[in-house]
Design a protein around this motif. Structure first.
Motif, mmCIF file in Angstrom:
data_model
loop_
_atom_site.group_PDB
_atom_site.id
_atom_site.type_symbol
_atom_site.label_atom_id
_atom_site.label_comp_id
_atom_site.label_asym_id
_atom_site.label_seq_id
_atom_site.Cartn_x
_atom_site.Cartn_y
_atom_site.Cartn_z
ATOM 1 N N ALA A 172 83.763 48.235 0.234
ATOM 2 C CA ALA A 172 84.341 49.692 0.509
ATOM 3 C C ALA A 172 83.567 50.485 1.689
ATOM 4 O O ALA A 172 82.166 50.175 1.490
ATOM 5 C CB ALA A 172 84.282 50.411 -0.888
ATOM 6 N N PRO A 173 84.003 51.221 2.404
ATOM 7 C CA PRO A 173 83.101 51.927 3.273
ATOM 8 C C PRO A 173 82.185 53.072 2.633
ATOM 9 O O PRO A 173 82.615 53.559 1.729
ATOM 10 C CB PRO A 173 84.245 52.824 4.210
ATOM 11 N N CYS A 174 80.958 53.005 3.227
ATOM 12 C CA CYS A 174 79.872 53.977 2.814
ATOM 13 C C CYS A 174 79.179 54.593 3.647
ATOM 14 O O CYS A 174 79.213 54.160 4.960
ATOM 15 C CB CYS A 174 78.779 53.034 1.837
ATOM 16 N N LEU A 175 78.667 55.649 3.397
ATOM 17 C CA LEU A 175 77.632 56.446 4.129
ATOM 18 C C LEU A 175 76.280 56.695 3.807
ATOM 19 O O LEU A 175 75.909 56.301 2.708
ATOM 20 C CB LEU A 175 78.386 57.781 4.672
ATOM 21 N N LYS A 176 75.408 57.039 4.719
ATOM 22 C CA LYS A 176 74.145 57.106 4.237
ATOM 23 C C LYS A 176 73.508 57.996 4.750
ATOM 24 O O LYS A 176 73.375 58.204 6.332
ATOM 25 C CB LYS A 176 73.066 55.820 4.191
ATOM 26 N N GLY A 177 72.669 59.223 4.048
ATOM 27 C CA GLY A 177 71.975 60.280 4.833
ATOM 28 C C GLY A 177 72.676 61.335 5.574
ATOM 29 O O GLY A 177 74.068 61.266 5.817
ATOM 30 N N ARG A 320 72.907 55.593 -0.419
ATOM 31 C CA ARG A 320 74.420 55.341 -0.159
ATOM 32 C C ARG A 320 75.222 56.356 -0.983
ATOM 33 O O ARG A 320 74.804 56.556 -1.966
ATOM 34 C CB ARG A 320 74.878 53.892 -0.091
ATOM 35 N N ARG A 321 76.446 56.689 -0.306
ATOM 36 C CA ARG A 321 77.597 57.474 -1.111
ATOM 37 C C ARG A 321 78.838 56.767 -0.434
ATOM 38 O O ARG A 321 78.805 56.211 0.834
ATOM 39 C CB ARG A 321 77.343 58.765 -0.780
ATOM 40 N N ILE A 322 79.881 56.751 -1.065
ATOM 41 C CA ILE A 322 81.061 56.223 -0.612
ATOM 42 C C ILE A 322 81.808 57.361 0.273
ATOM 43 O O ILE A 322 81.480 58.372 0.268
ATOM 44 C CB ILE A 322 82.208 55.863 -1.829
ATOM 45 N N ASP A 323 82.436 56.689 1.188
ATOM 46 C CA ASP A 323 83.302 57.379 2.240
ATOM 47 C C ASP A 323 84.559 57.429 1.650
ATOM 48 O O ASP A 323 85.263 56.397 2.015
ATOM 49 C CB ASP A 323 83.137 56.651 3.722
ATOM 50 N N GLY A 324 84.661 58.150 0.542
ATOM 51 C CA GLY A 324 86.130 58.090 -0.062
ATOM 52 C C GLY A 324 87.417 58.807 0.317
ATOM 53 O O GLY A 324 87.421 59.060 1.496
ATOM 54 N N VAL A 325 88.331 58.846 -0.450
ATOM 55 C CA VAL A 325 89.570 59.460 -0.090
ATOM 56 C C VAL A 325 89.237 61.003 0.321
ATOM 57 O O VAL A 325 90.089 61.566 1.210
ATOM 58 C CB VAL A 325 90.664 59.397 -1.357
ATOM 59 N N GLN A 381 87.781 54.172 -0.466
ATOM 60 C CA GLN A 381 89.012 53.397 0.196
ATOM 61 C C GLN A 381 88.830 52.016 0.270
ATOM 62 O O GLN A 381 87.771 51.631 0.149
ATOM 63 C CB GLN A 381 88.779 54.091 1.825
ATOM 64 N N GLY A 382 89.967 51.476 0.134
ATOM 65 C CA GLY A 382 89.961 50.091 0.279
ATOM 66 C C GLY A 382 89.922 49.068 -0.973
ATOM 67 O O GLY A 382 90.207 48.065 -0.852
ATOM 68 N N ILE A 383 89.134 49.599 -1.877
ATOM 69 C CA ILE A 383 89.105 48.862 -3.056
ATOM 70 C C ILE A 383 89.768 49.763 -4.266
ATOM 71 O O ILE A 383 89.400 50.741 -4.752
ATOM 72 C CB ILE A 383 87.730 48.655 -3.378
ATOM 73 N N ARG A 384 91.049 49.221 -4.657
ATOM 74 C CA ARG A 384 91.895 49.987 -5.596
ATOM 75 C C ARG A 384 91.576 50.037 -7.020
ATOM 76 O O ARG A 384 92.014 50.892 -7.806
ATOM 77 C CB ARG A 384 93.308 49.347 -5.344
ATOM 78 N N SER A 394 81.861 60.658 -2.973
ATOM 79 C CA SER A 394 82.172 61.164 -1.506
ATOM 80 C C SER A 394 82.146 62.408 -1.389
ATOM 81 O O SER A 394 82.697 63.389 -1.923
ATOM 82 C CB SER A 394 83.635 60.608 -1.422
ATOM 83 N N THR A 395 80.782 62.928 -0.602
ATOM 84 C CA THR A 395 80.532 63.897 -0.226
ATOM 85 C C THR A 395 79.991 63.911 1.085
ATOM 86 O O THR A 395 79.620 62.840 1.687
ATOM 87 C CB THR A 395 79.383 64.530 -1.126
#
Length: 450
Positions: A172-177, A320-325, A381-384, A394-395
């Protein structure tokens, strides 16, 4: 090479036993779904116990309205019944309206009791190191522990690792910092000191208000129990320690002569990199000794104090945090925005510990003092069949500076567990459940959504 030989199955699998994970697992278990909680330490509590993140802040707005209840409040009530929390106290630092002290050792036991009451199977000393995904669905996770490797299969997985470990391993797409450079908020090695003369500390504050945080409630301070202190600016500047911070911060308790010191600062390290974490742990413990020595030699009230406990690990604010909906934005927080798919509220301000400088950037919530956290922030996103709760929802980098606090993590954890239970009941993916049904279930669980 050893392979996983045992398989454990459950409807819902929660990974990470911090406050978000505890609340997620309890909510999932209470829904009637078979639930497993996996935790790497030999106890639950996450940052609240392993890293001595204390006290919990905050369940209220700056005006004193409680906007987080639910399982978080139930835990506090049960701790209070055992004499292990005084409940919500006025924050004598003045940063927020209330803070909530608790005894971490009692919390470790109570959390396990509540998990067992909810029928949750608890697997301690277990670390997830692989995720098996097929067509956007997690089939199982691989867990390693003292008894070897084993697989845990589930219909729905909840990532409450704080570091988005499961989301990351699943692809799943993730972001960091920070968005511009990836730098994260600094880490802090927290420690406790006993033998503190808190009456002397309080009197010094009243006699020297200019040396303490400008929002300290000095007019009320004589009648309030001292719960926290930020300042000693002159002493800190004169000490000139090699720590990139501009003041001393500590909170009182749980014992009458005890404080929790939140003053060390380790910057420029990645909390998902083992070499950085190794260096951060070492540097953080050296800073503990420097700060404690300074406090006993220089601060009124600490003349007879000594270190009584240091965190089992360094406290991590951001990885890390998710790059969510949907990613919660700083404007959503500051403007107190409402969302149709609200699953939690919070009144904690933006509180960014500078990734490279000395200070803290703060911004308070406007309007009624609270903002909504939408359900979409829990969905990657991507993992249902994956949900998140706690620090890795996601923030943006700025909005994370409020959602990362423990009461908010408890609330998003409860929402994730409740949503997973509804999804199991209807045979749906979490992203397809009825939001009104989820919101009603959360209200039935005493969550505040209005």
């Amino acid at each position: 090479m050893s392979t996983a030989s045992q398989t454990i199955k459950a409807d819902i699998v929660v990974i990470g036993g911090g406050p978000a994970g505890v609340c997620a697992a309890i909510a999932a278990g209470r829904s009637g779904a078979s639930t497993v909680l996996i935790e790497r330490y030999g106890f639950v509590g996450g940052m609240s116990t392993a890293a001595l993140v204390y006290p919990w802040m905050t369940f209220h707005t700056t005006a004193g309205k409680q906007v987080i209840r639910g399982l978080g409040q139930e835990i506090i009530d049960r701790l209070a019944a055992q004499g292990a929390s005084p409940g919500h106290l006025r924050d004598t630092v003045g940063f927020v309206h209330t803070i909530t002290p608790y005894h971490p050792e009692v919390y470790k036991i109570l959390a396990v009791d509540m998990l067992k009451e909810a029928g949750v199977r608890l697997l301690l000393h277990s670390f997830t190191d692989a995720v098996q995904v097929t067509d956007g669905h997690i089939q199982s996770i691989q867990v390693t522990g003292k008894s070897g490797r084993f697989n845990v299969e589930g219909s729905i997985f909840i990532d409450t690792t704080g570091d988005a470990d499961i989301a990351y391993l699943s692809g799943a797409p993730c972001l960091k910092g920070r968005e511009e450079d990836g730098k994260t908020q600094p880490m802090t090695m927290k420690f406790r000191m006993r033998g503190v003369d808190l009456a002397k500390v309080k009197q010094y504050m009243l006699d020297h208000p200019d040396e303490f945080y400008r929002k300290t409630p000095f007019a009320e301070l004589p009648d309030l129990p001292l719960s926290g202190v930020m300042g000693y600016f002159k002493h800190w500047k004169e000490a000139n320690l090699p720590i990139n911070r501009d003041q001393v911060l500590f909170f009182t308790g749980p014992n009458e002569d005890e404080v929790l010191v939140n003053t060390t600062r380790v910057q420029g390290m990645d909390g998902t990199n083992i070499e950085d974490l190794t260096e951060a742990e070492t540097l953080g413990r050296k800073q503990v000794m420097q700060v404690a020595d300074f406090m006993t030699k220089s601060l009124p009230g600490f003349e007879r104090a000594s270190i009584s406990q240091v965190g089992a690990q360094i406290g991590v604010r951001e990885t890390r945090r998710i790059d969510g909906v949907y990613a919660l934005q700083v404007a959503d927080v500051v403007e107190g925005r409402r969302f149709d798919d609200v699953i939690a509220r919070s009144g904690y301000p933006i509180d960014i510990h500078d990734p490279s400088g000395k200070g803290v950037t703060a911004a308070w919530v406007e309007g009624d003092g609270a903002y909504d956290i939408p359900y979409r922030c829990l969905l990657p996103q991507g993992i249902r069949n994956l949900l998140t709760g706690g620090r890795c929802i996601s923030t943006t980098h700025e909005a994370l500076a409020t959602t990362r606090l423990t009461p908010s993590c408890m609330a998003t954890g409860q929402a994730a567990g409740t949503a997973a239970g509804i999804a199991i009941r209807h045979g749906l993916n979490p992203g397809d459940i009825n939001i009104a049904e989820l919101q009603q279930a959360l209200r039935d669980g005493d969550a505040v959504l209005d």
